[in-house]
Motif scaffolding. Structure first.
Motif, PDB file in Angstrom:
ATOM      1  N   PRO A 187       0.832  -1.210   0.000  1.00 21.35           N
ATOM      2  CA  PRO A 187       0.000   0.000   0.000  1.00 21.35           C
ATOM      3  C   PRO A 187       0.866   1.260   0.000  1.00 21.35           C
ATOM      4  O   PRO A 187       1.853   1.344   0.733  1.00 21.35           O
ATOM      5  N   PHE A 188       0.504   2.230  -0.819  1.00 21.44           N
ATOM      6  CA  PHE A 188       1.281   3.455  -0.954  1.00 21.44           C
ATOM      7  C   PHE A 188       1.051   4.390   0.238  1.00 21.44           C
ATOM      8  O   PHE A 188       0.010   4.365   0.894  1.00 21.44           O
ATOM      9  N   CYS A 189       2.036   5.244   0.466  1.00 19.77           N
ATOM     10  CA  CYS A 189       1.925   6.292   1.480  1.00 19.77           C
ATOM     11  C   CYS A 189       2.842   7.442   1.090  1.00 19.77           C
ATOM     12  O   CYS A 189       3.523   7.396   0.063  1.00 19.77           O
ATOM     13  N   LEU A 190       2.877   8.470   1.917  1.00 21.63           N
ATOM     14  CA  LEU A 190       3.758   9.611   1.683  1.00 21.63           C
ATOM     15  C   LEU A 190       5.214   9.201   1.890  1.00 21.63           C
ATOM     16  O   LEU A 190       5.553   8.539   2.867  1.00 21.63           O
ATOM     17  N   LEU A 191       6.085   9.622   0.954  1.00 25.16           N
ATOM     18  CA  LEU A 191       7.519   9.385   1.048  1.00 25.16           C
ATOM     19  C   LEU A 191       8.250  10.726   1.039  1.00 25.16           C
ATOM     20  O   LEU A 191       7.894  11.611   0.267  1.00 25.16           O
ATOM     21  N   HIS A 192       9.256  10.849   1.856  1.00 18.58           N
ATOM     22  CA  HIS A 192      10.124  12.022   1.768  1.00 18.58           C
ATOM     23  C   HIS A 192      11.050  11.886   0.571  1.00 18.58           C
ATOM     24  O   HIS A 192      11.302  12.848  -0.160  1.00 18.58           O
ATOM     25  N   ALA A 193      11.597  10.681   0.375  1.00 10.78           N
ATOM     26  CA  ALA A 193      12.399  10.292  -0.791  1.00 10.78           C
ATOM     27  C   ALA A 193      13.797  10.887  -0.828  1.00 10.78           C
ATOM     28  O   ALA A 193      14.489  10.730  -1.836  1.00 10.78           O
ATOM     29  N   ASP A 194      14.237  11.550   0.244  1.00  8.82           N
ATOM     30  CA  ASP A 194      15.593  12.105   0.253  1.00  8.82           C
ATOM     31  C   ASP A 194      16.099  12.239   1.687  1.00  8.82           C
ATOM     32  O   ASP A 194      16.685  13.258   2.056  1.00  8.82           O
ATOM     33  N   LEU A 195      15.893  11.201   2.477  1.00  9.05           N
ATOM     34  CA  LEU A 195      16.228  11.266   3.896  1.00  9.05           C
ATOM     35  C   LEU A 195      17.701  10.934   4.126  1.00  9.05           C
ATOM     36  O   LEU A 195      18.063   9.803   4.421  1.00  9.05           O
ATOM     37  N   HIS A 196      18.552  11.938   3.996  1.00  6.66           N
ATOM     38  CA  HIS A 196      19.974  11.774   4.292  1.00  6.66           C
ATOM     39  C   HIS A 196      20.368  12.743   5.392  1.00  6.66           C
ATOM     40  O   HIS A 196      19.559  13.542   5.880  1.00  6.66           O
ATOM     41  N   ARG A 197      21.628  12.686   5.794  1.00  9.83           N
ATOM     42  CA  ARG A 197      22.056  13.398   7.001  1.00  9.83           C
ATOM     43  C   ARG A 197      21.977  14.914   6.879  1.00  9.83           C
ATOM     44  O   ARG A 197      21.817  15.601   7.887  1.00  9.83           O
ATOM     45  N   GLU A 198      22.092  15.443   5.673  1.00 10.23           N
ATOM     46  CA  GLU A 198      22.005  16.898   5.514  1.00 10.23           C
ATOM     47  C   GLU A 198      20.563  17.401   5.539  1.00 10.23           C
ATOM     48  O   GLU A 198      20.319  18.595   5.589  1.00 10.23           O
ATOM     49  N   ASN A 199      19.602  16.479   5.488  1.00 10.36           N
ATOM     50  CA  ASN A 199      18.196  16.878   5.549  1.00 10.36           C
ATOM     51  C   ASN A 199      17.577  16.641   6.919  1.00 10.36           C
ATOM     52  O   ASN A 199      16.361  16.717   7.079  1.00 10.36           O
ATOM     53  N   PHE A 200      18.419  16.327   7.905  1.00 11.98           N
ATOM     54  CA  PHE A 200      18.003  16.245   9.301  1.00 11.98           C
ATOM     55  C   PHE A 200      18.750  17.326  10.078  1.00 11.98           C
ATOM     56  O   PHE A 200      19.988  17.379  10.040  1.00 11.98           O
ATOM     57  N   VAL A 201      18.011  18.163  10.789  1.00 13.79           N
ATOM     58  CA  VAL A 201      18.606  19.231  11.596  1.00 13.79           C
ATOM     59  C   VAL A 201      18.320  18.953  13.062  1.00 13.79           C
ATOM     60  O   VAL A 201      17.165  18.773  13.459  1.00 13.79           O
ATOM     61  N   LEU A 202      19.378  18.904  13.855  1.00 15.89           N
ATOM     62  CA  LEU A 202      19.244  18.685  15.293  1.00 15.89           C
ATOM     63  C   LEU A 202      19.280  20.032  15.994  1.00 15.89           C
ATOM     64  O   LEU A 202      20.265  20.766  15.893  1.00 15.89           O
TER      65      LEU A 202
END
Length: 353
Positions: A187-202
């Protein structure tokens, strides 16, 4: 808008956009103003008409994504104070702390219930680019077609001979489509499709924010996991834990979301490796250009990276004989000769395969 140039920070580091941070007087705080770089190449399909409208649609459904505020008639994203995981001590390939790891699991948990029917945001993809829910085979096939049309064919006039010299021809895409076909329906759902370390901000409080949703789409949930693993390069035990926890989360919410993951994760990863060949060949050639001339000193390093990329994708692309680093250097030098009409000179570097 900011009330003075001293209140503008930037341009920030980024490949696709020129980005500035400004603080409008009386505004909600720092916001990002972005403009696509005229020199950047876009090698990924975009599904939603507006990233900002998508973020509005995710409000209250996905934790810690940028807010969108109206400034001078424009919808601008709020700037997230903090540092990306790539800028922290957890660079590419390194182990993440449990607190960060669990927040990524939470992100997957919150995206799985979001479907095309429940997300009322305008999409730009045509009906033929939007396979029916559960048609994972059609979903991946459309991505292969996109590479063929928008990456390979669109750049063929300039880079076609380079691809051929590297052994990547018209038949390579045919082989790729065949090698990654036969995915199990999910079943399909929403994907971010580019989840790498530069797209996560702590942020300073330890909260993990997810940014850069412009490649988001609706599709096979396993594609998001495969892309995430491919880009993050977790240590082996942490990758195994991510797969295990991801399967538990998605199955608890939408049964069947991890069906046949062992086989299909390998096929989707093969697609990601092949996709990297088409994007990295063009970017490698571009990286050797400079206003002052061809960057000969960088040639061995660039060729070495291309050799690794080609080797990783040899099976899905059907490359019987991957060119060695010196052969790749020669191919890149040939392209420089073709561009300038001048002899490229003799590239230096170890003659190894």
């Amino acid at each position: 808008m900011s009330g003075g140039s001293t209140l503008v920070e930037g341009p920030l580091k980024g490949y696709h956009h020129e980005t500035y941070v400004l603080s409008p007087p009386g505004g909600p705080g720092p916001v990002k103003l972005r403009e696509p770089r005229s020199t950047s190449l876009w090698f990924d399909r975009r599904c939603f008409q507006s990233e900002e409208e998508l973020l509005r649609g995710l409000k209250g459904r996905v934790d810690r994504v940028p807010d969108v505020v109206d400034v001078a008639g424009m919808g601008l994203q709020t700037f997230i104070e903090g540092r990306t995981l790539g800028a922290q001590r957890w660079r590419w390939g390194r182990r993440l702390p449990d607190a960060v790891f669990e927040q990524i699991i939470t992100l997957f948990r919150q995206m799985v219930p979001i479907t095309a029917e429940t997300l009322h945001v305008e999409r730009r993809c045509s009906p033929r680019d939007a396979p029916e829910d559960g048609d994972t085979d059609g979903f991946l096939k459309r991505l292969v077609v996109f590479i063929g049309e928008q990456v390979y064919e669109a750049n063929r006039a300039e880079y076609g001979e380079l691809f051929e010299e590297l052994g990547v021809g018209d038949e390579s895409l045919v082989r790729l489509e065949k090698s990654v076909s036969g995915l199990t329906g999910r079943p399909f759902c929403l994907l971010h499709a580019d989840l790498h370390r530069e797209n996560f901000v702590l942020d300073p409080r330890g909260g993990l924010w997810t940014i850069d949703w412009e490649l988001a789409m609706v599709g096979d949930p396993l594609y998001d996991l495969a892309t995430h693993l491919y880009l993050m390069r977790y240590p082996a035990d942490q990758e195994a834990r991510m797969i295990r926890e991801w399967c538990g989360v998605v199955e608890a919410i939408r049964p069947g979301s991890s069906r046949e993951w062992k086989r299909d994760l390998r096929l989707i990863t093969d697609f990601k490796r092949a996709q990297s060949v088409y994007t990295d060949v063009v970017r490698a050639a571009m990286s050797l250009r400079h206003e002052s001339g061809f960057r000969w000193a960088a040639l061995p390093r660039v060729a070495g990276k291309l050799h690794d990329v080609l080797s990783a994708a040899a099976v899905p692309l059907g490359l019987g004989d991957v060119p060695g680093r010196r052969e790749i250097m020669t191919a890149l030098a040939h392209r420089q000769r073709d561009l300038t009409g001048l002899p490229p000179g003799k590239p230096s570097g170890p003659a190894q395969r």
